[in-house]
Design a protein around this motif. Structure first.
Motif, PDB file in Angstrom:
ATOM      1  N   ARG A  22       0.839  -1.197   0.000  1.00  0.00           N
ATOM      2  CA  ARG A  22       0.000   0.000   0.000  1.00  0.00           C
ATOM      3  C   ARG A  22       0.875   1.249   0.000  1.00  0.00           C
ATOM      4  O   ARG A  22       1.860   1.336   0.725  1.00  0.00           O
ATOM      5  CB  ARG A  22      -0.893  -0.017   1.251  1.00  0.00           C
ATOM      6  N   ASP A  44       0.577   6.405 -10.961  1.00  0.00           N
ATOM      7  CA  ASP A  44       1.337   5.328 -10.334  1.00  0.00           C
ATOM      8  C   ASP A  44       2.055   4.545 -11.434  1.00  0.00           C
ATOM      9  O   ASP A  44       1.414   3.853 -12.235  1.00  0.00           O
ATOM     10  CB  ASP A  44       0.430   4.390  -9.532  1.00  0.00           C
ATOM     11  N   VAL A  57      -7.469  -2.625  -8.469  1.00  0.00           N
ATOM     12  CA  VAL A  57      -6.675  -1.964  -7.442  1.00  0.00           C
ATOM     13  C   VAL A  57      -7.572  -1.647  -6.253  1.00  0.00           C
ATOM     14  O   VAL A  57      -8.785  -1.480  -6.406  1.00  0.00           O
ATOM     15  CB  VAL A  57      -6.021  -0.662  -7.962  1.00  0.00           C
ATOM     16  N   ASN A  58      -6.975  -1.604  -5.095  1.00  0.00           N
ATOM     17  CA  ASN A  58      -7.689  -1.202  -3.886  1.00  0.00           C
ATOM     18  C   ASN A  58      -7.415   0.265  -3.593  1.00  0.00           C
ATOM     19  O   ASN A  58      -6.262   0.704  -3.637  1.00  0.00           O
ATOM     20  CB  ASN A  58      -7.222  -2.016  -2.678  1.00  0.00           C
ATOM     21  N   LEU A  59      -8.474   1.019  -3.297  1.00  0.00           N
ATOM     22  CA  LEU A  59      -8.330   2.375  -2.773  1.00  0.00           C
ATOM     23  C   LEU A  59      -8.729   2.368  -1.308  1.00  0.00           C
ATOM     24  O   LEU A  59      -9.696   1.697  -0.926  1.00  0.00           O
ATOM     25  CB  LEU A  59      -9.226   3.365  -3.529  1.00  0.00           C
ATOM     26  N   TYR A  60      -8.021   3.144  -0.504  1.00  0.00           N
ATOM     27  CA  TYR A  60      -8.242   3.166   0.943  1.00  0.00           C
ATOM     28  C   TYR A  60      -8.780   4.520   1.388  1.00  0.00           C
ATOM     29  O   TYR A  60      -8.282   5.569   0.970  1.00  0.00           O
ATOM     30  CB  TYR A  60      -6.934   2.877   1.689  1.00  0.00           C
ATOM     31  N   ASP A 106      -4.451   6.437  -0.947  1.00  0.00           N
ATOM     32  CA  ASP A 106      -3.640   5.232  -0.801  1.00  0.00           C
ATOM     33  C   ASP A 106      -4.171   4.140  -1.717  1.00  0.00           C
ATOM     34  O   ASP A 106      -5.394   3.922  -1.807  1.00  0.00           O
ATOM     35  CB  ASP A 106      -3.662   4.745   0.650  1.00  0.00           C
ATOM     36  N   VAL A 107      -3.254   3.430  -2.381  1.00  0.00           N
ATOM     37  CA  VAL A 107      -3.633   2.368  -3.317  1.00  0.00           C
ATOM     38  C   VAL A 107      -2.814   1.117  -3.044  1.00  0.00           C
ATOM     39  O   VAL A 107      -1.746   1.155  -2.436  1.00  0.00           O
ATOM     40  CB  VAL A 107      -3.430   2.799  -4.788  1.00  0.00           C
TER      41      VAL A 107
END
Length: 272
Positions: A22, A44, A57-60, A106-107
């Motif tokens: 992350r 990115d 992708v995960n985003l937070y 955040d990714v």
């Protein structure tokens, strides 16, 4: 996070054959495509260079009380910029929709198993609603290859929000909304011409599960292979929380780890 720290973390992960952890990235653009549907772009280099169609992708959230990330399929890449298209459906997506250029998020990624595009074929990219974005990335990956064609078959509830992006990469774009029918309506219209091409046909699909089941059945009756990108609700995104399991011919599988892409045969949706 300073750029030097980010670069060091990514380089260490890559040198050890791992996906970087992350990290914080710069948001470069956020725009509403239609009410409730947003396109977010961030910078990115690693994701841009390594993501494959249907990976996510995960985003937070910046709120420490919201621990679980939100997974999003990548819609396209431009240089080191990565774009996502999503619907605003809760506090997490609402937070991301209100970001603006210059903000940070955040990714983690890219994650998951992508579409298999190695065959020379006519690829039918069959998407419904917010299942369309991963198919845009598939069209981008296929663009410029002289051994295949990308034919987008897109279904919407109302506004055709992704046609302009599909047209950048796909050889053909066909879309429909609920006032006219659905993606099966389009597939039936296109079928005679597809048969005449003489090229192998492969379906890539993402969207609501009932739609994908119907597409898989349509494909199976015509001897067409289908790959389905599942939209199961994910928690962690990398196999720890076991919240996204589905039934397959080989037993229960985690969508974030074994998928999100499965063949129609793996899912038992091909009547074989």
């Amino acid at each position: 996070m300073p750029t030097t720290a980010f670069s060091h973390t990514v380089e260490d992960a890559v040198s050890n054959g791992r996906t970087p952890t992350r990290r914080t990235v710069d948001v470069t653009d956020v725009r509403e495509l239609t009410p409730g549907v947003v396109r977010l772009t961030f910078r990115d280099e690693f994701i841009a260079a390594n993501v494959r169609p249907a990976q996510f992708v995960n985003l937070y959230s910046s709120n420490p009380q919201h621990l679980m990330p939100r997974p999003f399929g990548v819609s396209d890449v431009d240089g080191d910029r990565v774009s996502l298209i999503f619907a605003v459906v809760g506090y997490g997506t609402d937070e991301f929709a209100h970001l603006k250029a210059g903000d940070h998020v955040d990714v983690l990624g890219p994650l998951g198993r992508p579409f298999d595009l190695h065959e020379a074929a006519d690829y039918l990219l069959v998407g419904g609603g917010l299942g369309i974005p991963p198919l845009l990335e598939a069209a981008q990956a296929l663009a410029g290859r002289d051994d295949c064609r990308a034919i987008a078959v897109l279904g919407y509830r109302d506004a055709h929000f992704a046609d302009v992006y599909a047209a950048r990469y796909a050889d053909e774009v066909h879309s429909i909304d609920e006032s006219e029918g659905n993606v099966l309506t389009l597939l039936e219209r296109l079928w005679p011409g597809l048969q005449e091409s003489g090229r192998e046909l492969i379906i890539l699909s993402c969207g609501p599960t009932p739609m994908m089941k119907a597409v898989a059945e349509w494909a199976s009756k015509r001897g067409v292979d289908a790959q389905l990108s599942m939209e199961q609700r994910m928690g962690c995104g990398y196999g720890t929380c076991v919240a996204c399991t589905i039934d397959t011919r080989d037993g229960r599988e985690k969508v974030c780890e074994a998928g999100p892409v499965f063949t129609a045969h793996q899912l038992g949706w091909d009547n074989k």
